[in-house]
Design a protein around this motif. Sequence first.
Motif, short mmCIF file in Angstrom:
data_model
loop_
_atom_site.label_atom_id
_atom_site.label_comp_id
_atom_site.label_asym_id
_atom_site.label_seq_id
_atom_site.Cartn_x
_atom_site.Cartn_y
_atom_site.Cartn_z
N GLY A 35 0.80 -1.20 0.00
CA GLY A 35 0.00 0.00 0.00
C GLY A 35 0.84 1.26 0.00
O GLY A 35 2.07 1.20 0.11
N TRP A 36 0.15 2.36 -0.16
CA TRP A 36 0.78 3.68 -0.13
C TRP A 36 0.15 4.51 0.98
O TRP A 36 -1.09 4.52 1.14
CB TRP A 36 0.60 4.38 -1.48
CG TRP A 36 1.41 3.76 -2.57
CD1 TRP A 36 0.99 2.83 -3.47
CD2 TRP A 36 2.78 4.02 -2.86
NE1 TRP A 36 2.02 2.49 -4.30
CE2 TRP A 36 3.12 3.21 -3.96
CE3 TRP A 36 3.75 4.85 -2.32
CZ2 TRP A 36 4.40 3.21 -4.52
CZ3 TRP A 36 5.02 4.86 -2.87
CH2 TRP A 36 5.34 4.04 -3.96
N TYR A 37 1.00 5.20 1.70
CA TYR A 37 0.58 6.12 2.75
C TYR A 37 1.25 7.45 2.46
O TYR A 37 2.23 7.51 1.71
CB TYR A 37 1.02 5.59 4.13
CG TYR A 37 0.30 4.35 4.58
CD1 TYR A 37 0.52 3.12 3.96
CD2 TYR A 37 -0.62 4.38 5.63
CE1 TYR A 37 -0.14 1.98 4.36
CE2 TYR A 37 -1.29 3.24 6.04
CZ TYR A 37 -1.04 2.04 5.40
OH TYR A 37 -1.71 0.91 5.81
N VAL A 48 -3.44 5.93 1.87
CA VAL A 48 -3.91 6.44 0.58
C VAL A 48 -4.58 5.33 -0.21
O VAL A 48 -5.71 5.48 -0.68
CB VAL A 48 -2.73 7.01 -0.24
CG1 VAL A 48 -3.20 7.44 -1.62
CG2 VAL A 48 -2.08 8.17 0.50
N ALA A 49 -3.90 4.22 -0.39
CA ALA A 49 -4.45 3.10 -1.15
C ALA A 49 -3.73 1.83 -0.75
O ALA A 49 -2.53 1.84 -0.50
CB ALA A 49 -4.31 3.34 -2.65
N ILE A 50 -4.50 0.73 -0.72
CA ILE A 50 -3.95 -0.58 -0.35
C ILE A 50 -4.44 -1.60 -1.36
O ILE A 50 -5.58 -1.50 -1.84
CB ILE A 50 -4.40 -0.98 1.07
CG1 ILE A 50 -3.89 0.02 2.10
CG2 ILE A 50 -3.88 -2.38 1.42
CD1 ILE A 50 -4.47 -0.18 3.48
N ILE A 51 -3.59 -2.58 -1.67
CA ILE A 51 -3.98 -3.63 -2.59
C ILE A 51 -3.46 -4.97 -2.07
O ILE A 51 -2.34 -5.05 -1.55
CB ILE A 51 -3.46 -3.35 -4.02
CG1 ILE A 51 -4.02 -4.36 -5.02
CG2 ILE A 51 -1.93 -3.34 -4.06
CD1 ILE A 51 -3.82 -3.94 -6.47
N THR A 52 -4.27 -6.01 -2.19
CA THR A 52 -3.84 -7.35 -1.82
C THR A 52 -3.25 -8.05 -3.03
O THR A 52 -3.37 -7.58 -4.17
CB THR A 52 -5.02 -8.19 -1.30
OG1 THR A 52 -5.88 -8.48 -2.40
CG2 THR A 52 -5.80 -7.44 -0.24
N SER A 70 -2.07 -0.54 -8.34
CA SER A 70 -2.00 -1.82 -9.04
C SER A 70 -0.77 -2.57 -8.55
O SER A 70 0.13 -1.98 -7.95
CB SER A 70 -1.94 -1.63 -10.56
OG SER A 70 -0.81 -0.85 -10.92
N ILE A 71 -0.75 -3.87 -8.82
CA ILE A 71 0.35 -4.69 -8.33
C ILE A 71 0.79 -5.66 -9.42
O ILE A 71 -0.05 -6.17 -10.18
CB ILE A 71 -0.06 -5.44 -7.04
CG1 ILE A 71 1.15 -6.07 -6.35
CG2 ILE A 71 -1.14 -6.49 -7.32
CD1 ILE A 71 0.86 -6.55 -4.93
N ASN A 73 2.61 -9.01 -9.25
CA ASN A 73 3.10 -10.01 -8.31
C ASN A 73 4.39 -10.67 -8.80
O ASN A 73 5.22 -11.07 -7.98
CB ASN A 73 2.02 -11.07 -8.06
CG ASN A 73 0.88 -10.55 -7.22
OD1 ASN A 73 1.08 -10.02 -6.14
ND2 ASN A 73 -0.34 -10.68 -7.72
N ALA A 74 4.55 -10.77 -10.10
CA ALA A 74 5.76 -11.39 -10.64
C ALA A 74 7.00 -10.54 -10.35
O ALA A 74 8.11 -11.06 -10.19
CB ALA A 74 5.61 -11.61 -12.14
N LYS A 75 6.79 -9.23 -10.27
CA LYS A 75 7.91 -8.31 -10.01
C LYS A 75 7.92 -7.81 -8.57
O LYS A 75 8.78 -7.00 -8.21
CB LYS A 75 7.81 -7.10 -10.96
CG LYS A 75 7.98 -7.45 -12.43
CD LYS A 75 7.91 -6.19 -13.29
CE LYS A 75 8.11 -6.53 -14.76
NZ LYS A 75 8.04 -5.31 -15.62
N ASN A 76 6.97 -8.26 -7.76
CA ASN A 76 6.86 -7.79 -6.37
C ASN A 76 6.85 -6.27 -6.30
O ASN A 76 7.52 -5.65 -5.46
CB ASN A 76 8.01 -8.35 -5.51
CG ASN A 76 7.94 -9.85 -5.35
OD1 ASN A 76 6.85 -10.43 -5.34
ND2 ASN A 76 9.08 -10.48 -5.23
N THR A 77 6.08 -5.67 -7.19
CA THR A 77 6.07 -4.23 -7.33
C THR A 77 4.64 -3.70 -7.29
O THR A 77 3.75 -4.27 -7.91
CB THR A 77 6.75 -3.80 -8.64
OG1 THR A 77 8.11 -4.24 -8.63
CG2 THR A 77 6.71 -2.29 -8.81
N VAL A 78 4.47 -2.60 -6.56
CA VAL A 78 3.18 -1.93 -6.51
C VAL A 78 3.34 -0.55 -7.14
O VAL A 78 4.40 0.08 -7.05
CB VAL A 78 2.69 -1.82 -5.05
CG1 VAL A 78 3.58 -0.92 -4.21
CG2 VAL A 78 1.25 -1.32 -5.00
#
Length: 121
Positions: A35-37, A48-52, A70-71, A73-78
Amino acid sequence: QVQLVESGGGLVQAGGSLRLSCAASGSVFKIKDMGWYRQIPGEQRESVAIITNEGSTNYADSVKGRFTISIDNAKNTVYLQMNRLKPEDTAVYYCNALVWYDQHGGTWHGWGQGTQVTVSS
């Protein structure tokens, strides 16, 4: 050890856009959620925003319709795409992550170093 590295902050005029990125590296088995704070000096850090990892999202009312998380998962990047920015969005933005670091359920929770976003009027 898990590290979070943020990028993408900067100075933009009101109405403009910025895209923040946060990559988790090190002992990351799987992302649980990210997520972002943001924080203004003298005030509490706010969500600010959270994603699972399954793509479920939650936004602060103040950014709904303007920001998209957005996320990958293959790159472990949000990512945080911020559109129609306002001066009140000015803050230091921090990435937050909860990850599994092994297949036995061990978790790590931590913060990135922060990136400044400044929106001029």
